[in-house]
Structure formats: structure tokens, C-alpha cells
Design an enzyme around this catalytic site. Structure first.
Site, PDB file in Angstrom:
ATOM      1  CG  HIS A 131      -2.327  -0.923   1.021  1.00 39.73           C
ATOM      2  ND1 HIS A 131      -2.270  -2.233   1.497  1.00 39.73           N
ATOM      3  CD2 HIS A 131      -3.462  -0.693   0.902  1.00 39.73           C
ATOM      4  CE1 HIS A 131      -3.276  -2.647   1.124  1.00 39.73           C
ATOM      5  NE2 HIS A 131      -4.162  -1.812   0.788  1.00 39.73           N
ATOM      6  CE  LYS A 135      -3.896  -0.315   4.812  1.00 36.85           C
ATOM      7  NZ  LYS A 135      -5.138   0.182   5.279  1.00 36.85           N
TER       8      LYS A 135
HETATM    9  N1  NDP Z   1     -12.881  -1.086   2.662  1.00 41.38           N
HETATM   10  C1  NDP Z   1     -12.274  -0.543   1.627  1.00 41.38           C
HETATM   11  O1  NDP Z   1     -12.745  -0.907   0.511  1.00 41.38           O
HETATM   12  C2  NDP Z   1     -11.278   0.725   1.954  1.00 41.38           C
HETATM   13  C3  NDP Z   1     -10.973   0.845   3.129  1.00 41.38           C
HETATM   14  N2  NDP Z   1     -10.098   2.125   3.185  1.00 41.38           N
HETATM   15  C4  NDP Z   1      -9.706   2.273   4.562  1.00 41.38           C
HETATM   16  O2  NDP Z   1     -10.673   3.553   4.770  1.00 41.38           O
HETATM   17  C5  NDP Z   1     -10.075   4.740   5.687  1.00 41.38           C
HETATM   18  C6  NDP Z   1      -9.786   5.938   5.022  1.00 41.38           C
HETATM   19  O3  NDP Z   1      -9.036   5.681   4.189  1.00 41.38           O
HETATM   20  P1  NDP Z   1      -8.705   7.241   3.151  1.00 41.38           P
HETATM   21  O4  NDP Z   1      -9.929   8.067   2.722  1.00 41.38           O
HETATM   22  O5  NDP Z   1      -7.467   6.752   2.342  1.00 41.38           O
HETATM   23  O6  NDP Z   1      -7.806   7.959   4.430  1.00 41.38           O
HETATM   24  P2  NDP Z   1      -7.618   9.653   4.607  1.00 41.38           P
HETATM   25  O7  NDP Z   1      -6.654   9.655   5.651  1.00 41.38           O
HETATM   26  O8  NDP Z   1      -7.519  10.132   3.111  1.00 41.38           O
HETATM   27  O9  NDP Z   1      -8.925  10.045   5.014  1.00 41.38           O
HETATM   28  C7  NDP Z   1      -9.389  10.015   6.433  1.00 41.38           C
HETATM   29  C8  NDP Z   1     -10.519  11.283   6.591  1.00 41.38           C
HETATM   30  O10 NDP Z   1     -10.859  11.233   8.127  1.00 41.38           O
HETATM   31  C9  NDP Z   1     -10.889  12.463   8.479  1.00 41.38           C
HETATM   32  N3  NDP Z   1     -11.070  12.532   9.872  1.00 41.38           N
HETATM   33  C10 NDP Z   1     -10.340  12.798  10.727  1.00 41.38           C
HETATM   34  N4  NDP Z   1     -10.755  12.769  12.371  1.00 41.38           N
HETATM   35  C11 NDP Z   1     -12.156  12.323  12.007  1.00 41.38           C
HETATM   36  C12 NDP Z   1     -13.278  12.346  12.803  1.00 41.38           C
HETATM   37  N5  NDP Z   1     -13.059  12.179  13.945  1.00 41.38           N
HETATM   38  N6  NDP Z   1     -14.225  11.865  12.353  1.00 41.38           N
HETATM   39  C13 NDP Z   1     -14.517  11.739  10.742  1.00 41.38           C
HETATM   40  N7  NDP Z   1     -13.551  11.812   9.976  1.00 41.38           N
HETATM   41  C14 NDP Z   1     -12.207  12.189  10.469  1.00 41.38           C
HETATM   42  C15 NDP Z   1      -9.712  13.129   8.107  1.00 41.38           C
HETATM   43  O11 NDP Z   1      -9.588  14.311   8.084  1.00 41.38           O
HETATM   44  P3  NDP Z   1      -8.344  15.397   7.979  1.00 41.38           P
HETATM   45  O12 NDP Z   1      -7.792  15.167   7.012  1.00 41.38           O
HETATM   46  O13 NDP Z   1      -8.868  16.682   8.637  1.00 41.38           O
HETATM   47  O14 NDP Z   1      -7.360  14.698   9.156  1.00 41.38           O
HETATM   48  C16 NDP Z   1      -9.816  12.757   6.613  1.00 41.38           C
HETATM   49  O15 NDP Z   1     -10.584  13.481   5.666  1.00 41.38           O
HETATM   50  C17 NDP Z   1      -8.561   3.721   6.073  1.00 41.38           C
HETATM   51  O16 NDP Z   1      -8.871   3.025   7.246  1.00 41.38           O
HETATM   52  C18 NDP Z   1      -8.393   2.955   5.176  1.00 41.38           C
HETATM   53  O17 NDP Z   1      -7.725   1.689   5.315  1.00 41.38           O
HETATM   54  C19 NDP Z   1      -9.435   2.572   2.207  1.00 41.38           C
HETATM   55  C20 NDP Z   1      -9.682   2.192   0.821  1.00 41.38           C
HETATM   56  C21 NDP Z   1     -10.564   1.138   0.704  1.00 41.38           C
HETATM   57  O1  LIG Z   2      -5.632   2.335   3.189  1.00 45.39           O
HETATM   58  C1  LIG Z   2      -6.152   1.994   2.144  1.00 45.39           C
HETATM   59  O2  LIG Z   2      -5.561   2.619   1.054  1.00 45.39           O
HETATM   60  C2  LIG Z   2      -6.520   0.522   1.945  1.00 45.39           C
HETATM   61  N1  LIG Z   2      -7.168  -0.001   2.773  1.00 45.39           N
HETATM   62  C3  LIG Z   2      -8.013  -1.198   2.922  1.00 45.39           C
HETATM   63  C4  LIG Z   2      -7.498  -2.396   3.709  1.00 45.39           C
HETATM   64  O3  LIG Z   2      -6.698  -1.987   4.720  1.00 45.39           O
HETATM   65  O4  LIG Z   2      -7.524  -3.410   3.305  1.00 45.39           O
HETATM   66  C5  LIG Z   2      -8.627  -1.613   1.297  1.00 45.39           C
HETATM   67  C6  LIG Z   2      -7.407  -1.071   0.378  1.00 45.39           C
HETATM   68  O5  LIG Z   2      -6.371  -2.311   0.433  1.00 45.39           O
HETATM   69  C7  LIG Z   2      -6.930   0.041   0.306  1.00 45.39           C
END
Ligand code: NDP
Ligand SMILES: O=C(O)C1=N[C@H](C(=O)O)C[C@H](O)C1
Length: 233
Positions: A131, A135
Site C-alpha cells: 500500500h 496508510k
Molecule cells: N474498505 C475499503 O474498501 C477501503 C478502506 N480504506 C480504509 O478507509 C480509511 C480511510 O481511507 P482514506 O480515505 O484513504 O484516508 P484519509 O486519511 O485520506 O481520510 C481520512 C479522513 O478522515 C477524516 N477525519 C479525521 N478525524 C475524523 C473524525 N473524528 N471523524 C470523521 N472523520 C475524521 C480526515 O480529516 P483530516 O484530513 O482533517 O484529518 C480525513 O478526511 C482507512 O482506514 C483505509 O484503510 C481505504 C480504501 C478502501
Molecule cells: O488504506 C487503504 O488505502 C486501503 N485500505 C483497505 C485495507 O486496509 O485493506 C483496502 C484497500 O486495500 C486500500
């Protein structure tokens, strides 16, 4: 349908675009703890935030009786508590470590291969996930789901562990590299050859589309679900 996005980072922004293209109204884009006021009365919440805030976010939504689709990884030691809250509040919850169709097909393929390998002693097994460098958690939620699929289907393994292993532990190697969206491999190695199954995400669109499809599916349901219920796998 009215959707509130809790977490508005890399995933939240892509989900926003895809939800609107599919005709939904995005009524909230939050980077803070959701409340009855700031959620703005949605039909469903889609939660992609950070491991350390996911539990409180989901709890707040369920206590307001709003169904939650959660993609945030790295908080799963509290999943049982959330599933109880969903039932107690007569609401609905769906966690997916990975919402893409391709990875969910890969999960099924992985389980089949693990079952085939249960009586084959020549091969050792290892997982690798790659990744982007931003992450927060390791191993990835997807790698944990893959490991659980192997452990449930092959009694040679009873737990997963990051990197070096002993006994019946299944090793997961986590690599952080540039802007890689997500690559997962399962390797079976013998002295003479190797079998590899691999899923490579080219971008985040598949994850985001899957989350919106799950939100459409859960709208009027009650209880706890997984992505395989949505996809019928
Ligand atoms: N299940 C799936 O298919 C996938 C899962 N993921 C997972 O999703 C999660 C998010 O990924 P990603 O979007 O890349 O991460 P980012 O770090 O880009 O986004 C996280 C967001 O959460 C915000 N945030 C911070 N504190 C809070 C709070 N208390 N409440 C709500 N939001 C808050 C952050 O704001 P700020 O920028 O202001 O800190 C930011 O906008 C990760 O755990 C990742 O592993 C990712 C891709 C696919
Ligand atoms: O953090 C990410 O970017 C992703 N998180 C998910 C995971 O932890 O498996 C899904 C995807 O691989 C991207």
C-alpha cells in the site's frame, strides 16, 4: 437516497462523486464526530475515516438509528460491540475490509485454494500486501480478511502474524511504497515451484463504487451484514 459521508479524505471524495453520479444526494461531508445535527438526516452513513475514531463515529450513527457502511480498517477489536449496538438500536451495520468486486471474488478464490491445500504438505503459505506510504494500519484489513479465509479453511493455520512466524501462524508481509492503491498476494511455495494468486487495484474507484452499492442495498435492512451478502457470493 440521502447519504452522509463520515470521513472526507481520499475515499470520501471519490465516494461523493460516484454517489452523485448514481443519483444520490450527499447531505453531509464530515471530518469530525457525527451528531444528530451535523449528519443532516441521511438514509445511510458511509464511514471511511481513521482507525482511532471509527468506533465512536459508528456508535454515534447507530445510536441515531442510521444504518452504517464502514470501510475504515484497523479498529476491529471493537467490532463485536458495534454489532451489538446495531441490533440494540434496531439499525443496520456492514463492515467491509475491501468493497471492490474484484477483491470479493478474490476472497472466494482464496478460500477455495486454502481448502485444496489443506491435505498438501509440500507447500508453505505466505501473504503480502503493498500500500501507499500514507496508510496508518498494518497489516491491511484486506490482508486480515484473506488470512482469516485461509485459517477457516486450512487447519494447518490457527492465527496470522506480521512477518516472522512460528508453529501454526500464517505470515503477512506489509510493504509501504509510493502511492500504491492496494495489492494483495497469496503465495504457496514448494521446493520446485510456486502458486501465486494476486489482486492489484489500479485506483480507488472500485472500493468507492462498492461502498455506494452497499449503501443502496442496506437502506431498509436491519442487522449486521458483510459485502458477500450484497454481492450474493
Ligand atoms: N474498505 C475499503 O474498501 C477501503 C478502506 N480504506 C480504509 O478507509 C480509511 C480511510 O481511507 P482514506 O480515505 O484513504 O484516508 P484519509 O486519511 O485520506 O481520510 C481520512 C479522513 O478522515 C477524516 N477525519 C479525521 N478525524 C475524523 C473524525 N473524528 N471523524 C470523521 N472523520 C475524521 C480526515 O480529516 P483530516 O484530513 O482533517 O484529518 C480525513 O478526511 C482507512 O482506514 C483505509 O484503510 C481505504 C480504501 C478502501
Ligand atoms: O488504506 C487503504 O488505502 C486501503 N485500505 C483497505 C485495507 O486496509 O485493506 C483496502 C484497500 O486495500 C486500500
Amino acid at each position: 437516497m440521502k447519504i452522509a459521508l463520515v470521513g472526507y479524505g481520499k475515499m470520501g471524495k471519490i465516494i461523493d462523486e460516484i454517489a452523485q453520479k448514481r443519483g444520490h444526494e450527499v447531505v453531509a461531508r464530515l471530518k469530525e464526530t457525527p451528531t444528530a445535527e451535523n449528519l443532516n438526516n441521511p438514509d445511510v452513513v458511509i464511514e471511511f475515516s481513521l482507525p482511532e475514531v471509527a468506533f465512536e463515529n459508528i456508535k454515534a450513527c447507530l445510536e441515531n438509528k442510521i444504518p452504517v457502511i464502514c470501510g475504515t480498517t484497523g479498529w476491529l477489536d471493537q467490532k463485536d460491540e458495534i454489532e451489538k449496538l446495531a441490533v440494540d438500536n434496531d439499525s443496520a451495520f456492514l463492515y467491509g475490509s475491501n468493497f471492490s468486486l474484484g477483491v470479493n471474488l478474490f476472497f472466494a478464490l482464496n478460500e477455495k485454494l486454502a481448502d485444496l491445500m489443506k491435505n498438501v504438505d509440500e507447500y508453505s503459505c505466505q501473504l503480502e500486501e503493498i500500500h501507499h506510504i500514507h496508510k496508518k494500519d498494518a497489516p491491511s484489513g484486506t490482508a486480515i480478511s484473506i488470512a482469516e479465509g485461509i485459517i477457516q479453511n486450512n487447519p494447518k493455520f490457527d492465527a496470522w502474524k506480521l512477518e516472522e512466524t512460528e508453529g501454526k501462524q500464517l505470515g503477512i508481509f506489509a510493504v509501504r511504497e509510493d502511492e500504491v492503491p492496494g495489492t494483495h498476494s497469496v503465495y504457496y511455495r514448494s521446493e520446485v515451484d510456486e502458486i501465486e494468486i494476486k489482486h492489484t487495484a489500479f485506483n480507488r474507484n472500485g472500493f468507492a463504487l462498492g461502498a455506494v452499492v452497499a449503501a443502496e442495498w442496506i437502506k431498509d435492512k436491519k442487522g449486521n451484514f458483510a459485502m458477500k451478502d450484497v454481492l450474493g457470493l
